[in-house]
Scaffold this motif. Structure first.
Motif, PDB file in Angstrom:
ATOM      1  N   GLY A 347     -26.277  90.041  30.989  1.00  0.00           N
ATOM      2  CA  GLY A 347     -27.130  91.201  31.175  1.00  0.00           C
ATOM      3  C   GLY A 347     -26.353  92.455  31.556  1.00  0.00           C
ATOM      4  O   GLY A 347     -25.119  92.504  31.508  1.00  0.00           O
ATOM      5  N   TYR A 348     -27.113  93.463  31.952  1.00  0.00           N
ATOM      6  CA  TYR A 348     -26.564  94.769  32.299  1.00  0.00           C
ATOM      7  C   TYR A 348     -26.907  95.099  33.747  1.00  0.00           C
ATOM      8  O   TYR A 348     -27.944  94.678  34.266  1.00  0.00           O
ATOM      9  N   ILE A 349     -26.027  95.881  34.359  1.00  0.00           N
ATOM     10  CA  ILE A 349     -26.216  96.238  35.760  1.00  0.00           C
ATOM     11  C   ILE A 349     -26.323  97.767  35.894  1.00  0.00           C
ATOM     12  O   ILE A 349     -25.536  98.504  35.295  1.00  0.00           O
ATOM     13  N   THR A 350     -27.300  98.207  36.693  1.00  0.00           N
ATOM     14  CA  THR A 350     -27.428  99.620  37.068  1.00  0.00           C
ATOM     15  C   THR A 350     -27.363  99.709  38.582  1.00  0.00           C
ATOM     16  O   THR A 350     -28.060  98.951  39.281  1.00  0.00           O
ATOM     17  N   ILE A 351     -26.521 100.611  39.076  1.00  0.00           N
ATOM     18  CA  ILE A 351     -26.335 100.744  40.529  1.00  0.00           C
ATOM     19  C   ILE A 351     -26.569 102.191  40.930  1.00  0.00           C
ATOM     20  O   ILE A 351     -26.125 103.127  40.243  1.00  0.00           O
ATOM     21  N   GLY A 356     -28.590 110.078  52.179  1.00  0.00           N
ATOM     22  CA  GLY A 356     -29.646 110.999  52.590  1.00  0.00           C
ATOM     23  C   GLY A 356     -30.478 111.386  51.386  1.00  0.00           C
ATOM     24  O   GLY A 356     -31.096 110.536  50.739  1.00  0.00           O
ATOM     25  N   SER A 357     -30.464 112.655  51.015  1.00  0.00           N
ATOM     26  CA  SER A 357     -31.265 113.132  49.886  1.00  0.00           C
ATOM     27  C   SER A 357     -30.524 113.029  48.559  1.00  0.00           C
ATOM     28  O   SER A 357     -31.111 113.236  47.494  1.00  0.00           O
ATOM     29  N   GLU A 358     -29.218 112.706  48.594  1.00  0.00           N
ATOM     30  CA  GLU A 358     -28.427 112.628  47.376  1.00  0.00           C
ATOM     31  C   GLU A 358     -28.395 111.215  46.817  1.00  0.00           C
ATOM     32  O   GLU A 358     -28.294 110.236  47.569  1.00  0.00           O
ATOM     33  N   VAL A 359     -28.484 111.130  45.491  1.00  0.00           N
ATOM     34  CA  VAL A 359     -28.416 109.843  44.801  1.00  0.00           C
ATOM     35  C   VAL A 359     -27.515 110.002  43.583  1.00  0.00           C
ATOM     36  O   VAL A 359     -27.587 111.014  42.875  1.00  0.00           O
ATOM     37  N   THR A 360     -26.660 109.026  43.338  1.00  0.00           N
ATOM     38  CA  THR A 360     -25.846 109.031  42.131  1.00  0.00           C
ATOM     39  C   THR A 360     -25.932 107.661  41.473  1.00  0.00           C
ATOM     40  O   THR A 360     -26.071 106.643  42.167  1.00  0.00           O
ATOM     41  N   GLU A 361     -25.889 107.624  40.154  1.00  0.00           N
ATOM     42  CA  GLU A 361     -26.186 106.401  39.411  1.00  0.00           C
ATOM     43  C   GLU A 361     -25.076 106.054  38.423  1.00  0.00           C
ATOM     44  O   GLU A 361     -24.425 106.929  37.855  1.00  0.00           O
ATOM     45  N   ALA A 362     -24.887 104.755  38.220  1.00  0.00           N
ATOM     46  CA  ALA A 362     -23.958 104.255  37.206  1.00  0.00           C
ATOM     47  C   ALA A 362     -24.617 103.096  36.480  1.00  0.00           C
ATOM     48  O   ALA A 362     -25.111 102.159  37.122  1.00  0.00           O
ATOM     49  N   ALA A 381     -17.745 100.631  37.454  1.00  0.00           N
ATOM     50  CA  ALA A 381     -18.919 101.492  37.554  1.00  0.00           C
ATOM     51  C   ALA A 381     -18.459 102.929  37.744  1.00  0.00           C
ATOM     52  O   ALA A 381     -17.660 103.214  38.632  1.00  0.00           O
ATOM     53  N   GLN A 382     -18.992 103.823  36.922  1.00  0.00           N
ATOM     54  CA  GLN A 382     -18.603 105.231  36.996  1.00  0.00           C
ATOM     55  C   GLN A 382     -19.835 106.082  37.306  1.00  0.00           C
ATOM     56  O   GLN A 382     -20.754 106.198  36.493  1.00  0.00           O
ATOM     57  N   PHE A 383     -19.805 106.670  38.499  1.00  0.00           N
ATOM     58  CA  PHE A 383     -20.951 107.402  39.007  1.00  0.00           C
ATOM     59  C   PHE A 383     -20.852 108.883  38.685  1.00  0.00           C
ATOM     60  O   PHE A 383     -19.772 109.449  38.543  1.00  0.00           O
ATOM     61  N   GLU A 384     -22.011 109.520  38.619  1.00  0.00           N
ATOM     62  CA  GLU A 384     -22.108 110.927  38.232  1.00  0.00           C
ATOM     63  C   GLU A 384     -21.408 111.855  39.228  1.00  0.00           C
ATOM     64  O   GLU A 384     -20.899 112.908  38.856  1.00  0.00           O
ATOM     65  N   LYS A 385     -21.404 111.481  40.499  1.00  0.00           N
ATOM     66  CA  LYS A 385     -20.741 112.297  41.510  1.00  0.00           C
ATOM     67  C   LYS A 385     -20.244 111.416  42.641  1.00  0.00           C
ATOM     68  O   LYS A 385     -20.608 110.244  42.745  1.00  0.00           O
TER      69      LYS A 385
END
Length: 451
Positions: A347-351, A356-362, A381-385
């Protein structure tokens, strides 16, 4: 009488000030000129910290005619490419400003728009050789007046990249540096080194590829070739022709935006030497011990700091991924997962990382990952920020085939390790992941025994 002489002196002074502030500008043409065709004329526009926004055209023969051209300082040539509409490049002022912010140098914009503006691309390709000959003669004149070839940096964009290569070959590779920004592919792919840019054209040649399946060159051309997002389709660019002209030029133009980001230090993009983009995404190329103590190469203007390590390797391919828009840099983590399902799960994984108010996704979905009982699966995993402090983590597992019965992934342990910072890894134990349902938990530093 005194008033007359005072007025005359003031008038003459005003004329001199006006002349001193006259600016030479990049040649502006339009689609009409491109349709009827243009004959080659090469204009060299000088910019320095003393005339940051006011270009001064240089004489090709009398270098002393422009006193602001100081041959004891480094000189950077900026060479544009094919201009099918005749319009000046919209990135020109930005690159001039950013280069001069980086160092006290001469910036020479090579304006060959009369020649590059032509709907007949094949004709423009022939003009690229003539442009290179023109620049070669000018640089020889610089040499005769005391300039050092080692202090010259040539930045060529698209077709301009091969122009810099032709110039470099004339000087037997003694020019200090050539930077090729998505070098042109049509009429150059498959050609021998003497008919295109190659690593022998300068003491150091660095290249970035963003459109190798269309307008860009496919294979390596330098001491290091960066392949952004694999070198072809760039995130955020149109996927269908219905989007208009952006469909054709977005991937190619992204190379310029990435390079400008490296100049203004919006963020440092780490690249990872690897044999293929797939191996990079699989996390098989994260070891940069050969580049200690500097670590993995940083894409763009500052790659010159890795010159001594890269030149002996002859040719190095390096990969990185980016965001859809600026800031383009992503943040990389190792994700190590140990499961205890009896049967292997695919399968595939999303993390998601929360602060706080900030969220970043990979999302790790370039291919399905396998999870075997009591075996550690390592993912990149490569996150947006980059979040400096992670308070919570969310994870979601999605199976490969949505038509098959749902199943659960029983995670014995998950560990996240920042690739660049020396933060203590974050761990979590005993998680039950139901298909396509997100689970959120508080991040906890790993126990010492889990390092």
């Amino acid at each position: 009488m005194m008033i007359f002489w005072w007025f005359l002196a003031l008038l003459l002074g005003s004329v001199e000030i006006y002349r001193a502030h006259e600016c030479d500008v990049f040649t502006y043409l339009d689609l009409y000129h491109a349709i009827i065709g243009t004959s080659l004329y090469v204009k060299l526009l000088l910019y320095t910290r003393a005339n940051l926004t006011c270009g001064q055209e240089l004489s090709h023969h009398n270098l002393s005619a422009q006193p602001q051209f100081n041959l004891t300082k480094p000189t950077t040539f900026v060479v544009h490419g094919y201009r099918p509409t005749g319009a000046p490049p919209n990135w020109l002022n930005n690159i001039i400003e950013q280069l001069l912010a980086r160092g006290d140098m001469n910036v020479l914009v090579v304006d060959w728009n009369r020649g590059a503006a032509n709907i007949n691309y094949l004709k423009v390709v022939t003009y690229s050789r003539d442009t290179a000959d023109n620049l070669t003669a000018f640089i020889r004149n610089m040499q005769e007046n005391g300039a050092s070839l080692s202090s010259i940096h040539m930045i060529g964009l698209s077709l301009g990249a091969h122009i810099t290569g032709f110039v470099g070959a004339k000087f037997n590779g003694k020019i200090g540096r050539i930077t090729a920004v998505d070098p042109a592919g049509p009429q150059f792919n498959g050609k021998p080194p003497e008919d295109r840019l190659d690593p022998t054209d300068a003491q150091f040649v660095d290249v970035v590829h963003t459109d190798m399946d269309a307008f860009g060159f496919r294979k390596p051309l330098g001491h290091i070739d960066f392949y952004a997002n694999g070198g072809a389709d760039q995130p955020g660019c149109p996927l269908t022709i219905l989007s208009g002209s952006g469909y054709f030029k977005c991937d190619h133009q992204r190379s310029v935006l990435l390079y400008l980001g490296s100049l203004n230090r919006t963020c440092n993009i780490r690249a990872f030497p690897c044999t293929s983009y797939t191996d990079f995404l699989d996390g098989l190329c994260m070891d940069c011990d050969q580049f200690k103590p500097a670590g993995c190469p940083v894409f763009g203007y500052d790659i010159i700091e890795w010159k001594d390590s890269l030149v002996p390797l002859q040719q190095t391919k390096a990969f990185f991924t980016t965001n859809k828009q600026t800031p383009y840099c992503k943040t990389s983590y190792w994700v190590d997962i140990v499961t205890w399902n009896h049967d292997t799960r695919w399968g595939y994984i999303t993390i998601k990382l929360h602060n706080g108010s900030e969220v970043t996704e990979a999302t790790i979905n370039h291919k399905a990952s396998s999870f075997k009982k009591y075996s550690e699966t390592r993912l990149l995993a490569q996150f947006e920020k980059d979040l400096q402090k992670v308070h919570k983590i969310s994870i979601k597992f999605s199976r490969v085939n949505a038509f098959k019965p749902k199943y659960k992934l029983r995670v014995l342990r998950i560990r996240l390790t920042h690739l660049e910072r020396k933060d203590r890894p974050l761990c979590r134990y005993d998680i039950l992941l139901e298909d396509n349902r997100e689970v959120t938990f508080r991040s906890i530093p790993c126990e010492e025994s889990n390092f």
